[in-house]
Design a protein around this motif. Structure first.
Motif, PDB file in Angstrom:
ATOM      1  N   SER A  12       0.831  -1.201   0.000  1.00  0.00           N
ATOM      2  CA  SER A  12       0.000   0.000   0.000  1.00  0.00           C
ATOM      3  C   SER A  12       0.867   1.253   0.000  1.00  0.00           C
ATOM      4  CB  SER A  12      -0.922   0.011   1.226  1.00  0.00           C
ATOM      5  OG  SER A  12      -0.154   0.048   2.421  1.00  0.00           O
TER       6      SER A  12
ATOM      7  N   SER B 235      -8.958   0.993  -2.436  1.00  0.00           N
ATOM      8  CA  SER B 235      -8.529   2.071  -1.542  1.00  0.00           C
ATOM      9  C   SER B 235      -8.995   1.761  -0.120  1.00  0.00           C
ATOM     10  CB  SER B 235      -9.085   3.423  -1.999  1.00  0.00           C
ATOM     11  OG  SER B 235     -10.494   3.425  -1.938  1.00  0.00           O
ATOM     12  N   LYS B 236      -8.384   2.432   0.828  1.00  0.00           N
ATOM     13  CA  LYS B 236      -8.728   2.216   2.236  1.00  0.00           C
ATOM     14  C   LYS B 236      -8.498   3.519   2.992  1.00  0.00           C
ATOM     15  CE  LYS B 236      -7.400  -0.524   6.304  1.00  0.00           C
ATOM     16  NZ  LYS B 236      -6.485  -1.566   6.818  1.00  0.00           N
TER      17      LYS B 236
END
Length: 262
Positions: free
Chosen positions: A34, A67-68
Motif C-alpha cells: 500500500s 482504496s482504504k
C-alpha cells in the motif's frame, strides 16, 4: 475535550500538519503493497466527535481501484510539556480515559473515550517540547496552559518538537484489557465505568485531590476530582506504549519530514 483545550489541540494539529503528515510519505516502506494517496485533516465537528482528526487514504500498487481510509485520533499531553525551565520536565506516561461523567454522542453513559464506539483506527500520542522566549512567573507552573495566553501568536512560546507514537486502537485496548484482567481487583472494570468509579473511591491512595490505585509497578488508575468530567484514567509508561507503536517519530520545527526513532 474541555473548551480551553481546543485552542491547544488546534495549535498541535497545525504543527503536525506541516512537520509530520506532509513528510510521512517519505517514511514509507517501498516494499509495502500500500501507499499514501492523500491525507485529510478533518474539520467537521461530527466526524471529530466520532474520533477522526485526520484521515489517511491508502492506495494499493497491485490494484489501483482499491482504496482504504485510516482514521487517526490525535491525543496530546498538553499540560505536561518539556521546556527550557526547570518546572517543564515533561512526562514519560500517557493517560487513557476509561470513565467520564460527561456523555458524548456515540458513547454510553460514563464511558471514557478509549472504549467508546467510534471510528478511530489509530491513536497518535504526542509529547510536546516548547521554548519560552522570556520566562516569568506566569510560566513557573507545573500544569502550564502555555497555548492559552496568545504567547504562541506573538512568538513568546514556540513548539520545538513533538514526539509521536502511532498505535492501533484495537491493539491498545487488547493490551489494557490484559493488564486490568491480570489483577483480580480490576478485572473487567474497564467495561463497567460506574463500578470502576466506586472501586476507585474505596481502594485508593490520595495524591493531592486525585485518587490513585496501582495495578502493577508500571500501570496505575487515577480518578481526577479536579476536572468537571471527573475522569478515571489508566496511566501507562511510555516504554510500554513504545512496544505497541507501529511508528515512533520526532517532528521538529526545522524539518518538514519527521525523524523515525527506535
Amino acid at each position: 475535550m474541555r473548551r480551553e483545550d481546543k485552542k491547544g489541540e488546534k495549535i498541535i494539529g497545525d504543527f503536525l500538519q506541516r512537520h509530520y503528515y506532509q513528510g510521512l510519505i517519505n517514511l514509507e516502506n517501498p516494499q509495502k503493497p500500500s501507499y499514501i494517496k492523500r491525507i485529510d485533516r478533518i474539520t467537521d465537528k461530527k466526524q471529530q466527535t466520532n474520533g477522526i482528526d485526520v484521515q489517511i487514504h491508502l492506495g494499493y500498487k497491485s490494484n489501483p481501484v482499491l482504496s482504504k481510509e485510516v482514521n487517526i485520533d490525535e491525543k496530546t499531553a498538553l499540560y505536561y510539556p518539556k521546556g527550557n525551565m526547570n518546572k517543564l520536565s515533561g512526562i514519560n506516561t500517557f493517560a487513557f480515559e476509561l470513565k467520564s461523567e460527561i456523555s458524548y454522542k456515540g458513547r454510553g453513559t460514563d464511558i471514557g473515550w478509549l472504549f467508546s464506539n467510534n471510528c478511530t483506527n489509530y491513536y497518535l500520542l504526542n509529547w510536546v517540547t516548547i521554548f519560552i522566549g522570556k520566562p516569568n512567573n506566569m510560566f513557573n507552573k507545573r500544569h502550564l496552559n502555555w497555548w492559552n495566553n496568545n504567547s504562541i501568536e506573538n512568538g513568546k512560546i514556540k513548539i520545538q518538537e513533538i514526539e509521536s507514537y502511532l498505535i492501533s486502537k484495537k491493539k491498545l485496548i487488547s493490551f489494557i484489557t490484559k493488564i486490568m484482567n491480570s489483577n483480580p481487583k480490576t478485572a473487567r472494570l474497564y467495561s463497567k465505568p460506574k463500578e470502576l468509579n466506586d472501586f476507585m473511591k474505596k481502594n485508593h491512595k490520595n495524591n493531592y485531590n486525585d485518587f490513585v490505585y496501582s495495578i502493577n509497578e508500571e500501570t496505575r488508575l487515577m480518578l481526577n476530582n479536579n476536572l468537571p468530567e471527573k475522569p478515571v484514567n489508566i496511566i501507562i509508561n511510555k516504554s510500554q506504549l513504545g512496544q505497541l507503536a507501529v511508528l515512533k517519530t520526532i517532528s521538529t520545527i526545522d524539518s518538514l519530514t519527521p525523524r523515525r526513532i527506535y
